[in-house]
Write an enzyme that holds these catalytic residues in place. Structure first.
Site, PDB file in Angstrom:
ATOM      1  N   PHE A 279      10.118 -17.917  27.782  1.00  0.00           N
ATOM      2  CA  PHE A 279      10.082 -17.891  26.561  1.00  0.00           C
ATOM      3  C   PHE A 279      10.283 -19.463  25.994  1.00  0.00           C
ATOM      4  CE2 PHE A 279      12.247 -18.243  22.412  1.00  0.00           C
ATOM      5  CZ  PHE A 279      11.393 -17.169  21.534  1.00  0.00           C
ATOM      6  N   ARG A 442      -1.821   0.436  39.259  1.00  0.00           N
ATOM      7  CA  ARG A 442      -2.510   1.462  39.229  1.00  0.00           C
ATOM      8  C   ARG A 442      -3.913   1.129  38.570  1.00  0.00           C
ATOM      9  NH1 ARG A 442      -1.925   6.525  34.968  1.00  0.00           N
ATOM     10  NH2 ARG A 442      -1.833   8.216  36.619  1.00  0.00           N
ATOM     11  N   LYS A 475       0.349  10.936  22.850  1.00  0.00           N
ATOM     12  CA  LYS A 475       1.109  10.499  23.706  1.00  0.00           C
ATOM     13  C   LYS A 475       0.781   9.016  23.847  1.00  0.00           C
ATOM     14  CE  LYS A 475       2.866  11.720  28.602  1.00  0.00           C
ATOM     15  NZ  LYS A 475       2.635  12.748  29.608  1.00  0.00           N
ATOM     16  N   TRP A 476       1.531   8.145  23.814  1.00  0.00           N
ATOM     17  CA  TRP A 476       1.428   6.602  23.961  1.00  0.00           C
ATOM     18  C   TRP A 476       1.731   6.147  25.192  1.00  0.00           C
ATOM     19  CZ3 TRP A 476      -0.440   3.613  19.596  1.00  0.00           C
ATOM     20  CH2 TRP A 476      -0.434   2.137  19.719  1.00  0.00           C
ATOM     21  N   ASP A 477       0.884   5.907  26.177  1.00  0.00           N
ATOM     22  CA  ASP A 477       1.477   5.556  27.369  1.00  0.00           C
ATOM     23  C   ASP A 477       1.411   4.255  27.698  1.00  0.00           C
ATOM     24  OD1 ASP A 477       2.610   6.147  30.153  1.00  0.00           O
ATOM     25  OD2 ASP A 477       1.045   7.879  30.349  1.00  0.00           O
ATOM     26  N   ASN A 479       1.495   2.122  31.491  1.00  0.00           N
ATOM     27  CA  ASN A 479       1.616   2.421  33.013  1.00  0.00           C
ATOM     28  C   ASN A 479       1.906   1.423  33.969  1.00  0.00           C
ATOM     29  OD1 ASN A 479       2.204   4.989  33.253  1.00  0.00           O
ATOM     30  ND2 ASN A 479      -0.049   5.597  32.686  1.00  0.00           N
ATOM     31  N   GLY A 527       4.729   5.526  31.874  1.00  0.00           N
ATOM     32  CA  GLY A 527       5.101   6.048  33.340  1.00  0.00           C
ATOM     33  C   GLY A 527       6.477   6.686  33.252  1.00  0.00           C
ATOM     34  N   ASP A 533      13.364   2.739  24.250  1.00  0.00           N
ATOM     35  CA  ASP A 533      14.448   1.828  23.807  1.00  0.00           C
ATOM     36  C   ASP A 533      14.179   2.146  22.216  1.00  0.00           C
ATOM     37  OD1 ASP A 533      12.165  -0.077  22.419  1.00  0.00           O
ATOM     38  OD2 ASP A 533      11.615  -0.014  24.700  1.00  0.00           O
ATOM     39  N   ASP A 547       9.013  10.421  34.459  1.00  0.00           N
ATOM     40  CA  ASP A 547       7.727  11.285  35.241  1.00  0.00           C
ATOM     41  C   ASP A 547       8.336  12.245  36.153  1.00  0.00           C
ATOM     42  OD1 ASP A 547       5.563  10.630  33.914  1.00  0.00           O
ATOM     43  OD2 ASP A 547       4.789   8.856  35.503  1.00  0.00           O
ATOM     44  N   GLU A 613       7.627  35.910  35.009  1.00  0.00           N
ATOM     45  CA  GLU A 613       7.991  34.371  34.662  1.00  0.00           C
ATOM     46  C   GLU A 613       7.551  34.210  33.183  1.00  0.00           C
ATOM     47  OE1 GLU A 613       7.628  31.621  38.478  1.00  0.00           O
ATOM     48  OE2 GLU A 613       5.638  32.354  37.886  1.00  0.00           O
TER      49      GLU A 613
HETATM   50  C1  GLA Z   1       2.122   8.423  33.200  1.00  0.00           C
HETATM   51  C2  GLA Z   1       2.744   9.510  32.318  1.00  0.00           C
HETATM   52  C3  GLA Z   1       2.559  10.974  32.875  1.00  0.00           C
HETATM   53  C4  GLA Z   1       1.001  11.218  32.581  1.00  0.00           C
HETATM   54  C5  GLA Z   1       0.279   9.930  33.554  1.00  0.00           C
HETATM   55  C6  GLA Z   1      -1.235  10.155  33.019  1.00  0.00           C
HETATM   56  O1  GLA Z   1       2.526   8.601  34.308  1.00  0.00           O
HETATM   57  O2  GLA Z   1       4.234   9.188  32.355  1.00  0.00           O
HETATM   58  O3  GLA Z   1       3.093  11.762  32.217  1.00  0.00           O
HETATM   59  O4  GLA Z   1       0.641  11.073  31.303  1.00  0.00           O
HETATM   60  O5  GLA Z   1       0.550   8.626  33.045  1.00  0.00           O
HETATM   61  O6  GLA Z   1      -2.149   9.220  33.907  1.00  0.00           O
END
Ligand code: GLA
Length: 728
Positions: A279, A442, A475-477, A479, A527, A533, A547, A613
């Site tokens: 930094f 990935r 859903k904001w990923d 990875n 992931g 946080d 995951d 189920e």
């Molecule tokens: C990450 C997320 C999973 C899924 C995959 C899709 O690993 O944590 O829940 O959304 O990406 O590529």
């Protein structure tokens, strides 16, 4: 008034409902930390003693006083290179190459409320918030440190940050800019930190603080699975329900460090903030640098007491007001149901089953855009793949809504595949070192979020999708970890700014999207729980916790997460058995109970479910709705100790007014002829009487809290129990 300054003693007192924080500028202008802990009602400066410890020198103006040393006195915000040899909070390089910083008191101001931070997440003002700013100054280099303290009396939390201003006429380069430094003159502490890995986040580890420095943190460009920006210092005898505990939570999603040092006399210093490795930040004349905020809290009631404080402040002052108390939809997510293998027909079939069982939203995960047949291509091209889907996104969304479900979509905005139109058009938009092949993870690279053109592009690309179809949830990923953190838009001497500018870009993008779509739920994800946080929680009311969806693994992950974060923020789904990560078979009832302790949903192929189920899931969803307000807003207690050696784990939710309580327990190791699981409840009114649902039996709160309650032995792997008590 929760903030007071006493002219006669020079003492600043910050008071919350149960805690006191004191500091004092002494006659040389050094700001000494006096005390943080249980309210005392007195001045705590008597704790300061001077002695000549040798090799701890004296400031020039006090050179006759060999007992006065910056090295032995508790500092409120430690400088660098001028006689305090412990961890610095700030380090700045002047034009002449000196790195010294010597901060002395200049001024203070108290205001009601708190000004918002611009560009960074912050703890939102409460009705009774007050703010103290203490300005320290190094007059030689012209560096001003404006120490900010936002006091949240009801929540027993003090939020700190620092604004560093170059008031001199030469540029300064910040090399370290911590958010807070807390010195504990006395006391021996254990530290709890939360380490982990992909698929096992926030594992609590408790260790004695040794002499010297111990540090945790992340240099991954993200808060990370590996080390959460939250530590607890507790007295050695502290348990879940008793003992002094101090929490320190950084509200930041990028590189961070939590450093602790026990010095020659046994005093402990805690410094936290942006990780200093790599930094640097150039401050031209008149420019300012704002650090992220830190949430400090103290409880004498053990780790559960401290957790309740963090849960409350996060629920009330961190989560966006829109989602503070609103229920969240029970969703079904397509990831473990179909991975990349779907078209609109299949998704609609899932939706029909989901609706029948009472689910409320369908989330289409990765694979709907660009050339995204697998994880080799497409990231960056946020254009609907109508060929794969067989229709437009609006058509799919309309049909899902026609079934009575809401609709959500997966994005990974900060990433790009080399095999994408975006990367082919703008290779310089990825973070890569000049003349060096980048690290790939990935199959993807990281976009340079420090660039305004990248942030603008993403904003418009995401808006195009969100405007086209009715989408209630994103859903904001994120990875991969960030490597090759080099921006092609910044000069060589500013590359040390990229990691933080990256976070500012991400926060800006989130802010702009939420301004435009105020009702959108953004569920954070990295992931699983790699960016779980308080910074992300400011934008995302819930974050996918891991995951690893195996309920037995989730017991550990969700428990570890609960030390700092409320269950209402933990994305948690019922998935298939055998579980896709571990192959473990866990009863559906147990999977449901574990997922209930979070934002509830499903992550399985509903076409594979038997009729029984499906019936059980219907009941699970009804039960969830019944308990959701208590789970989301009640006080959460862990009922089993961290290293209790128990073969079960239990937790409970108690209504704040003591009117009801839900107890959940999962047996993790069934034994032949074993001991009865037994727990003592928390948070009840001792003299009140509680009825156990499904029986005529009543118990006093005191019986349940002191005598506890035991559970029958059940046969088979991983049985779960649930008890619901209401006040009669
Ligand atoms: C990450 C997320 C999973 C899924 C995959 C899709 O690993 O944590 O829940 O959304 O990406 O590529």
């Amino acid at each position: 008034m929760s903030i007071q300054f006493h002219e006669s003693t020079g003492i600043f007192s910050l008071e919350t409902a149960h805690t006191l924080y004191q500091m004092k500028a002494d006659s040389t202008g050094v700001l000494l930390h006096l005390y943080y802990g249980k309210k005392t009602g007195g001045d705590m400066d008597y704790l300061i003693r001077l002695t000549d410890r040798g090799f701890s020198g004296n400031p020039y103006e006090l050179s006759g006083n060999r007992g006065y040393s910056l090295d032995t006195l508790p500092q409120e915000y430690s400088g660098n290179g001028v006689g305090d040899f412990r961890l610095p909070a700030v380090q700045a390089r002047s034009e002449n190459g000196s790195r010294s910083v010597d901060l002395r008191f200049k001024a203070y101001a108290v205001i009601k409320g708190r000004p918002p931070l611009s560009g960074l997440p912050f703890v939102r003002e409460a009705r009774d918030t007050e703010t103290l700013t203490v300005t320290l100054c190094d007059s030689v280099i012209g560096l001003e440190a404006q120490l900010q303290y936002h006091v949240f009396p009801t929540q027993d939390v003090i939020v700190r940050s620092v604004r560093l201003v170059n008031t001199g006429d030469r540029p300064l380069i910040l090399e370290k800019a911590a958010s807070a430094c807390v010195d504990f003159l006395y006391g021996q502490f254990d530290v709890l930190h939360f380490h982990g890995r992909h698929c096992m986040e926030r594992v609590p580890e408790r260790s004695a603080l040794p002499r010297g420095v111990m540090s945790f943190g992340s240099r991954r460009g993200m808060s990370s699975h590996h080390s959460n920006p939250f530590v607890i210092l507790c007295e050695k005898t502290a348990t879940e329900n008793a003992g002094d505990c101090y929490g320190c939570m950084l509200m930041y999603s990028g590189n961070h460090a939590e450093e602790m040092e026990v010095d020659q006399a046994g005093s402990t210093r805690l410094v936290t903030g942006i990780h200093p490795d790599g930094f640097s930040w150039t401050l031209a004349r008149g420019e300012a640098f704002q650090t992220p905020e830190v949430l400090l809290s103290y409880s004498e009631n053990g780790l559960n007491g401290l957790s309740c404080r963090y849960h409350e402040i996060i629920r009330r002052q961190v989560i966006r007001p829109r989602w503070q108390t609103a229920g969240r939809p029970v969703l079904i997510n397509s990831w473990e149901a179909a991975y990349f293998d779907f078209d609109a027909e299949k998704i609609l079939r899932f939706a029909r089953h989901a609706k029948e069982m009472g689910m409320e939203m369908l989330v289409l995960d990765d694979g709907w855009f660009g050339k995204r047949g697998d994880d080799h291509a497409g990231l960056g091209d946020w254009v609907v793949n109508e060929k794969k889907l067989g229709c437009s996104m609006r058509e799919l969304s309309d049909q899902i809504h026609a079934l009575g479900l809401q609709f959500g979509l997966w994005f990974e905005p900060e990433m790009v595949n080399e095999d994408s139109d975006l990367y082919r058009a703008h290779p310089d938009w990825a973070l890569t070192d000049p003349d060096r092949k980048p690290m790939v993870a990935r199959n993807q690279l990281v976009l340079d979020m420090s660039r305004q053109d990248v942030v603008d592009h993403l904003f418009y690309a995401l808006c195009a999708v969100l405007d086209h179809a009715k989408i209630e949830y994103v859903k904001w990923d994120f990875n991969r970890s960030v490597a090759n953190c080099y921006s092609h838009a910044l000069p060589a001497e500013r590359q040390g700014e990229v990691a933080h500018r990256f976070m500012l870009g991400t926060y800006q993008l989130l802010e702009r999207l939420l301004d435009r779509y105020p009702d959108l739920i953004i569920e954070g994800c990295s992931g699983g729980g790699g960016r779980f946080d308080a910074g992300m929680l400011y934008y995302c009311p819930q974050i996918w916790c891991s995951d690893d969806t195996d309920a037995i693994e989730r017991l550990e992950i969700q428990r570890g997460t609960s030390y700092g974060y409320p269950v209402s923020t933990m994305g948690s789904h019922v998935s298939a058995a055998p579980n896709h990560q571990t192959g473990r078979m866990v009863p559906l009832n147990t999977r449901g109970i574990v997922a209930q302790a979070g934002t509830f949903g499903y992550e399985l192929n509903p076409e594979m479910l038997s009729d029984e189920e499906k019936e059980e899931i219907k009941k699970q969803i009804e039960a969830y709705h019944r308990f959701a307000p208590l789970i989301a807003q009640g006080d959460y207690y862990r009922l089993t100790e961290l290293d209790g050696g128990k073969e079960y784990t239990a937790w409970m939710f108690a209504a704040r007014d003591g009117s009801k309580a839900l107890v959940q327990l999962v047996v993790t190791h069934t034994r032949a002829n074993g001991a009865f699981p037994h727990v003592r409840l928390q948070g009840l009114i001792p003299e009140a009487s509680y009825r156990l649902e499904g029986t005529d039996r009543t118990y006093t709160g005191a019986s349940l809290m002191y005598g506890g309650i035991s559970f029958p032995l059940k046969w088979g792997d991983y049985p779960a129990h649930q008890l619901y008590f209401t006040r009669t």
